[in-house]
Design an enzyme around this catalytic site. Structure first.
Site, short mmCIF file in Angstrom:
data_model
loop_
_atom_site.label_atom_id
_atom_site.label_comp_id
_atom_site.label_asym_id
_atom_site.label_seq_id
_atom_site.Cartn_x
_atom_site.Cartn_y
_atom_site.Cartn_z
N HIS A 140 0.70 -1.15 -0.14
CA HIS A 140 0.01 0.05 0.04
C HIS A 140 0.64 1.22 -0.01
O HIS A 140 0.53 2.18 0.67
CB HIS A 140 -0.88 0.09 1.06
CG HIS A 140 -1.96 -1.11 0.99
ND1 HIS A 140 -2.36 -1.67 -0.27
CD2 HIS A 140 -2.62 -1.63 2.13
CE1 HIS A 140 -3.42 -2.72 0.27
NE2 HIS A 140 -3.61 -2.52 1.53
N HIS A 214 -9.75 1.99 -0.09
CA HIS A 214 -9.70 0.87 0.82
C HIS A 214 -10.88 0.93 1.88
O HIS A 214 -10.63 0.56 3.09
CB HIS A 214 -8.41 0.86 1.67
CG HIS A 214 -8.08 -0.55 1.86
ND1 HIS A 214 -8.47 -1.05 2.92
CD2 HIS A 214 -6.94 -1.35 1.31
CE1 HIS A 214 -7.84 -2.49 2.90
NE2 HIS A 214 -6.97 -2.48 2.15
N GLU A 352 -11.29 -3.80 -3.44
CA GLU A 352 -10.41 -2.79 -3.92
C GLU A 352 -10.23 -3.11 -5.18
O GLU A 352 -9.43 -3.89 -5.71
CB GLU A 352 -8.98 -2.96 -3.09
CG GLU A 352 -9.35 -3.10 -1.48
CD GLU A 352 -8.07 -3.74 -0.81
OE1 GLU A 352 -6.90 -3.53 -1.10
OE2 GLU A 352 -8.50 -4.55 -0.07
C1 BGC Z 1 -4.44 -6.45 1.94
C2 BGC Z 1 -4.59 -7.06 3.40
C3 BGC Z 1 -4.34 -6.27 4.56
C4 BGC Z 1 -5.27 -5.36 4.47
C5 BGC Z 1 -5.15 -4.04 5.25
C6 BGC Z 1 -5.45 -5.45 1.95
O1 BGC Z 1 -5.42 -4.75 0.88
O2 BGC Z 1 -4.60 -7.45 0.94
O3 BGC Z 1 -3.72 -8.27 3.47
O4 BGC Z 1 -4.26 -6.87 5.76
O5 BGC Z 1 -5.50 -4.55 2.89
O6 BGC Z 1 -3.82 -3.62 5.15
#
Ligand code: BGC
Length: 387
Positions: A140, A214, A352
């Site tokens: 991210h 998200h 997402e």
């Molecule tokens: C990821 C997860 C993660 C979550 C929060 C998602 O996009 O795939 O593995 O725990 O985001 O960070």
């Protein structure tokens, strides 16, 4: 040079809806669409953070923070016309600053949403090493991604719709990514009970980009408990199975005959505890689905979710090639949300819309490379109704 990313996104992005800027602070008028702004707090360095409330006069309201472009609340009517907040989040700025590095509630995620293996990639013969912040991988956008930046906000409005345009310029080398990346994200709330998100980015050096939102949804209402009874349909015949660190193995796998098959509606919980190695790795669903797109960049139905008790229905369409379905596996009761309830595993789910994880290291995946002169354009629509 023409963008490698499809331009159909501009249509979904709601940019066509945006005809004029509203003075900041203009208040909602009558029962029609409106936008208002209030102070939400200050960052530790004193930077002001605002919260904008967009309402469509049809029972929907969305609250967006300039911090991280976070969707803090999203109120949607149920089948009796009663509106509830259907996204997970926090009540205060301090909660977001202190606690959102784990869950990324509601945030705009960039420059690169999802994982890059070992935080490494090469582009035009040069290697880049990003911060590693999720096991051995980069997740991210790194240590201080777009979710932790304060965005510039400008209200925009058009007939029957109201929007907020957020902009952030990421300096060349920020989080070790090449190129100055100018990003604009426009949230639009329409009179048809849609929340549209349009993404636009340009660069001055070749770079990689993957942008998403998200939000975690619970269509029964934030803080009401588990979401495993929601019925989910995903327009995807294939997904990208992962290694034990959640990096795609490479080959696309058919969902047919597995607990990953949502081509027909199933509740989230129905098969989540099946003895499937991929579910074990993810502690539930935490996987990228390959959308059945007819042409790259064409707006495509990604998902339909229905909640039995309230009758709320959410349909997601996007120009992006994939969607990460994450069943909130890592919520463990340690975070207390907007209305004062602790969040536990499965209390929401995220869809997402994005490019596939680790695309910079997977030449067979749709490209995430953006070059000077090209534009990244993508759009996602969350449409709400009842049944
Ligand atoms: C990821 C997860 C993660 C979550 C929060 C998602 O996009 O795939 O593995 O725990 O985001 O960070």
């Amino acid at each position: 040079m023409k963008s490698v990313f499809a331009l159909a996104g501009a249509m979904l992005a709601g940019s066509a809806l945006v005809v004029s800027a509203l003075p900041a602070g203009a208040s909602p008028t009558g029962g029609g669409p409106g936008i208002s702004k209030e102070a939400f707090g200050n960052m530790p360095d004193g930077t002001k953070v605002d919260r904008y409330t967009l309402s469509n006069g049809q029972g929907m309201r969305v609250r967006i923070l300039t911090y991280g472009g976070i969707v803090q609340m999203l109120e949607v009517p149920d089948r009796r016309g009663r509106s509830d907040n259907v996204v997970l989040g926090f009540a205060t700025l301090k909660d977001y600053v202190d606690n959102n590095s784990g869950p990324y509630f509601g945030a705009l995620v960039g420059r690169f949403a999802n994982r890059i293996a070992k935080g490494r990639f090469s582009l035009d013969g040069k290697s880049y090493q990003l911060a590693v912040n999720n096991g051995p991988n980069s997740l991210h956008g790194g240590l201080k991604g777009f979710d932790k930046r304060v965005w510039r906000a400008e209200p925009v409005r058009a007939k029957g719709a109201v929007g907020l345009r957020l902009s952030y310029t990421s300096a060349d080398g920020e989080e070790s990514y090449p190129g100055t990346l100018k990003t604009t994200v426009t949230y639009t709330l329409t009179g048809r009970n849609e929340l549209r998100i349009g993404y636009h980015a340009t660069t001055d050096k070749a770079t990689v980009v993957n942008l998403t939102n998200h939000s975690y949804f619970n269509l029964a209402g934030e803080g009401t408990g588990g979401a495993y009874d929601h019925r989910l349909e995903l327009n995807a015949d294939r997904y990208t199975p992962v290694d034990e660190t959640s990096i795609p193995l490479g080959p696309l796998a058919p969902v047919k005959g597995t607990p990953f098959d949502f081509t027909r509606p199933h509740t989230i919980g129905e098969r989540i505890r099946a003895d499937d190695p991929q579910l074990i790795i993810g502690h539930g669903y935490d996987h990228n689905y390959v959308l059945n797109q007819r042409r790259p960049g064409e707006p495509t139905r990604a998902a339909r979710v229905t909640e039995p008790a309230t009758g709320r229905v959410m349909e997601v369409s996007t120009t992006q090639p994939g969607v990460q379905f994450y069943s909130a596996n890592f919520l463990d009761g340690s975070l207390v949300g907007t209305s004062g309830h602790a969040y536990r595993q499965g209390d929401g789910f995220a869809l997402e819309t994005q490019h596939f994880p680790d695309s910079p290291n997977k030449p067979a995946f749709p490209s995430t490379v953006l070059r000077p002169g090209q534009t990244f354009d993508a759009g996602t629509v969350y449409a709400f109704s009842t049944r």
